[in-house]
Design an enzyme around this catalytic site. Structure first.
Site, mmCIF file in Angstrom:
data_model
loop_
_atom_site.group_PDB
_atom_site.id
_atom_site.type_symbol
_atom_site.label_atom_id
_atom_site.label_comp_id
_atom_site.label_asym_id
_atom_site.label_seq_id
_atom_site.Cartn_x
_atom_site.Cartn_y
_atom_site.Cartn_z
ATOM 1 N N ASP A 159 8.420 3.819 6.122
ATOM 2 C CA ASP A 159 8.860 4.095 4.812
ATOM 3 C C ASP A 159 8.055 2.842 3.847
ATOM 4 O O ASP A 159 8.715 1.966 3.790
ATOM 5 C CB ASP A 159 10.494 3.884 4.769
ATOM 6 N N GLU A 185 -8.439 3.645 -1.158
ATOM 7 C CA GLU A 185 -9.001 2.602 -1.762
ATOM 8 C C GLU A 185 -10.242 2.092 -1.142
ATOM 9 O O GLU A 185 -10.064 1.484 0.068
ATOM 10 C CB GLU A 185 -8.043 1.596 -2.534
#
Ligand code: NAD
Length: 438
Positions: free
Chosen positions: A287, A87
């Protein structure tokens, strides 16, 4: 492993204007990395063999832009904050916000890295008696569990407590209890560690409770493993063309209260936090799904979904505070195989889970501030659209100086569109107004 150190300063004015080669040179020097340090993020650095060993059905590897956010001071130490994200604006927004917090920067309190492992017990005939029996044996269960992880215990971690709750007295699963094993995971995220321990203890816990062992797995609501990060921004830094410092400060505090009143706004407010947090998590091989799950469960822990960060006015400035669970590690998981993730940790000088968690949280508070400031003043579209214009210019085939020229013209026309970018590029090329024709 390349050696690295915290940079003398993360304040790198004009860094964004340099070419990629010069940026790399400056960073190798600043972070004290070996001269081939960036090979770790070059194409092919994650070999197909390594990738094939990480997940199933591998076809290749997948690239994302890798950058550093600059200007961060976290707990009085400057830091380059690695980010991998698709982004536009996030890296710029984080760097800009971090600059505004200087010289104090961000201060953090990182709780002990204690994860919760859950052992479910079903078909318990007498849940109160079962829970009492497990509680009575808690110290011996914890001692047994500690013996299973001697090296972790030597490092100052390991199982620290066990408690039990009644979830149901009757129902399809009979009486249901859940035991929570609290494990200090030190520098590991800890999922595998905790799952292994829960599997080892489950039969004994179920026997003590007089029931059947059910699920044995960590909880991603790691609400004891939180990071609190604060920063303070003076009115002088808040002044913008849209308003003077006190006015912008008032608008940002009002935007914070909006998120505190409305879960619809809180979701987007927290998304702005996760822009910074996730970018660091992805770059450093964490994670991120685990952290996302924990963050949103924590945001909803009172029964209403709430903002993870709030902003308050004070005389002459604005104070921000973010509290969120951050289960991250500098050992384990993908880190032993992913060269880019190792480089990111080295660039960040993050050699402990605690430091990495502090940097993630600071990045989250920075991107939250940047989003609120933009929303409260000019709106976020202007910044987004100028980056979008550059992207369209590149997609149309512009290179070098032409990218800025095409983007500037698209912005001036107010038409940030692909076909318009191709037209502008063709005209600029044919009229020879630039040196750098592709
Ligand atoms: P891991 O299995 O690699 O274990 C970490 C290892 O590092 C341990 O063997 C530990 O002894 C060792 N170690 C060395 N130095 C250490 C230090 N200073 N501090 C702590 N440990 C040290 O990794 P993990 O962190 O147990 O598990 C993380 C992985 O589990 C991630 O890949 C995650 O995606 C995955 N996972 C997550 C979930 C979930 O979140 N629900 C569930 C299952 C698996």
């Amino acid at each position: 492993m390349p050696s690295s150190r915290s940079p003398r300063t993360a304040r790198l004015p004009g860094f964004y204007r340099l070419g990629v080669a010069e940026r790399r040179r400056r960073l190798l020097e600043a972070a004290g990395l070996a001269s081939d340090g960036f090979a770790a993020i070059d194409p092919g650095a994650l070999s197909i063999d390594a990738a094939d060993g990480m997940i199933e059905n591998v076809l290749g590897t997948y690239a994302l832009p890798f950058a550093v956010a600059v200007n961060f001071t976290v707990d009085e130490l400057d830091a380059l904050v690695p980010m991998a994200i698709e982004e536009p604006s996030v890296v710029a927004a984080a760097s800009n916000a971090a600059r505004m917090t200087r010289p104090r920067g961000f201060s953090t309190r990182v709780a002990a890295p204690v994860m919760i492992g859950q052992i479910q017990i079903t078909q318990v005939a007498d849940v109160e008696a079962g829970a009492s029996a497990v509680r009575a044996a808690a110290a011996s269960l914890v001692a047994d569990a500690r013996r299973l992880v001697p090296r972790l215990a030597e490092r100052g971690g390991g199982p620290v407590a066990l408690d039990v709750r009644v979830l149901a007295r009757t129902g399809p699963d009979g009486g249901v209890l859940v035991a929570h094993l609290h494990v200090d995971c030190r520098d590991a995220m800890g999922a595998n560690l905790v799952n292994t321990l829960c599997e080892s203890l489950a039969d004994r816990v179920a026997q003590l409770a007089g029931g059947q062992p059910g699920l044995r797995i960590l909880s991603n609501l790691s609400d004891g493993r939180t990071v609190t990060v604060t920063c303070s921004i003076d009115d002088a830094q808040l002044t913008s063309p849209e308003g003077d410092g006190p006015e912008v400060r008032r608008l940002i505090a009002a935007a914070s209260r909006f998120a505190e009143l409305d879960p619809y706004r809180a979701a987007t407010h927290n998304k702005g936090i996760m822009n910074g947090v996730d970018a660091v998590l992805v770059a450093t091989g964490q994670d991120w799904r685990a952290v996302e799950a924990g963050a949103h469960a924590y945001a909803a822990r009172t029964g209403t979904y709430r903002p993870l960060a709030v902003w308050r006015e004070r005389t002459g400035g604005l104070d921000g505070e973010l509290v969120m669970p951050l289960a991250v590690g500098t050992v384990g998981g993908a880190l032993h195989v992913h060269p880019g993730a190792r480089l990111a940790l080295d660039l960040a000088g993050a050699h402990s889970g605690e430091r990495l968690a502090a940097l993630c949280a600071a990045a989250g508070l920075a991107t939250n501030f940047a989003a609120l400031r933009a929303l409260a003043t000019e709106g976020i579209q202007r910044g987004h659209m100028s980056l979008h214009a550059r992207g369209l210019a590149r997609a149309a085939g512009a290179t070098g100086d032409l990218v800025e020229q095409v983007a500037a013209e698209l912005s001036a026309l107010g038409e940030i569109k692909a076909d318009r970018a191709r037209e502008v590029l063709a005209r600029l090329c044919s009229s020879h107004v630039v040196k750098d024709i592709p």
